[in-house]
Design a protein around this motif. Sequence first.
Motif, PDB file in Angstrom:
ATOM      1  N   LEU A 125       0.828  -1.208   0.000  1.00  0.00           N
ATOM      2  CA  LEU A 125       0.000   0.000   0.000  1.00  0.00           C
ATOM      3  C   LEU A 125       0.864   1.261   0.000  1.00  0.00           C
ATOM      4  N   THR A 126       1.944   1.240   0.779  1.00  0.00           N
ATOM      5  CA  THR A 126       2.845   2.391   0.829  1.00  0.00           C
ATOM      6  C   THR A 126       3.524   2.637  -0.510  1.00  0.00           C
ATOM      7  N   TYR A 129       1.125   4.055  -3.002  1.00  0.00           N
ATOM      8  CA  TYR A 129       0.825   5.457  -2.696  1.00  0.00           C
ATOM      9  C   TYR A 129       1.954   6.363  -3.174  1.00  0.00           C
ATOM     10  N   GLN A 132       2.050   6.565  -6.957  1.00  0.00           N
ATOM     11  CA  GLN A 132       0.961   7.363  -7.515  1.00  0.00           C
ATOM     12  C   GLN A 132       1.151   8.860  -7.272  1.00  0.00           C
ATOM     13  N   TYR A 133       1.603   9.216  -6.068  1.00  0.00           N
ATOM     14  CA  TYR A 133       1.609  10.626  -5.688  1.00  0.00           C
ATOM     15  C   TYR A 133       3.010  11.216  -5.498  1.00  0.00           C
ATOM     16  N   SER A 137       4.703  13.029  -1.140  1.00  0.00           N
ATOM     17  CA  SER A 137       3.428  12.732  -0.480  1.00  0.00           C
ATOM     18  C   SER A 137       3.605  11.903   0.786  1.00  0.00           C
ATOM     19  N   PHE A 138       4.832  11.370   0.994  1.00  0.00           N
ATOM     20  CA  PHE A 138       5.038  10.463   2.134  1.00  0.00           C
ATOM     21  C   PHE A 138       6.105  10.997   3.085  1.00  0.00           C
TER      22      PHE A 138
END
Length: 430
Positions: A125-126, A129, A132-133, A137-138
């Motif tokens: 999931l990380t 994410y 995608q972004y 974003s993290f």
Amino acid sequence: MSASSDTLNPRTKSYEFFGPPGALLVTLSVPITTYALYFGCSEATGGCPPPISTSVIIDNLSSLSWWASLWDTEATLLYLGWYAFCVAAWFILPGDWVDGTQLRNGKKVQYKINAFSTLLLALGLTSGYIWQYGPQSFTFVYDKWVGLVTAAILMSVVQGIACYAASFREGALLALGGNSGNVIYDFFIGRELNPAIGSFDVKSFNELRPGLILWALVDISLACEQAVRRGGNITDSMVLVLLFQFWYVVDGLYNEPAIFTTMDIISDGFGFMLAVGDLAWVPFAYSLQARYLVFRQVELGWLWTAAIAGLNLLGYYIFRAANGEKNDFRNGRNPKNLKFMTTESGSKLLISGWWGRSRHPNYLGDIVMAFAWSLPTGFDTPITYFYVMYFAVLLVHRQLRDDENCEKKYGKDWHKYTKLVPYRIIPYIY
């Protein structure tokens, strides 16, 4: 309390950590130290250590606004969401059920094995994410560090209180070391051996999932912060820290059944000591090197990179080889035909292989790896070496606790064993 209950749950006759005063000191000092590692070594405060006078520290501690700044509602919701994800993954993801060691009431706790699949789901999931972004974003972990620490500490306090209160229910099996009758000491050390909600074992869950997996995610977030600052790449030092610590987490979760033979699971109760260590200390103190490298970017070069990587591999080899010998032997296997001695009680103690070199060779591997994790930060500050110094003290303390328990268990046979295996951790030195 009935006579049968007194027999099953005898009063604790001796204290560890210098009794209630020591337990209170550690209860207060662990959260304080977790914050101090941030305020004493961070970009926000101006350095590692920062140029802050005693008067500034006193002014901050006497200011209500400073104390209020430790709280961050969004960070708290993020942490609670993470913890809820780990609980949901425990229930939803498939996993084998294994028996723990037999308890003194004749029963065995069943543990669900799916920590590694929880890690894979979290990483999947990380990664998706970030793909995608983008890495920017993290990076929120770096920005919300203090608020996340506060949330983790509060979760530890809540769990410590809840488990202590629940331990007074009828039929609870108490830890032999946590039934002293002193509230402060028992809250800290852990009164109940295996607090659980149905089949959900609180202690083993916290030991491997919320803090350990979060440690890996925190490191990834810190690497993303560095990558954003450097235009998309990270330093070789950050690569080493990320790989070393990530592999340690993967190894621990992949070998999840090995934890059920450790002192934490077999003999320690679950109280504030394990709760704050698992939930706050592991992810936010152990990631100090990666956080430091965000604002002090160190380039090692290929020679130092190779040397440090080799040292970490040596530590890992010792750690894994020693634990492999122990787990094989405890599970009735002895593929290397290792020598052992048999005690009067029928227990068998290894006296050859890694366990013939020292009584805790796995601790030696841990210390070597801890030193390798600190070396990528260079030598500009001793603070980034806090981890290896703390870990060495922790492991020596564990060794002393374990030796004391073994002496009580095996009596004169233990003295025979210590003559055959005289070194505690480091062969020919200690």
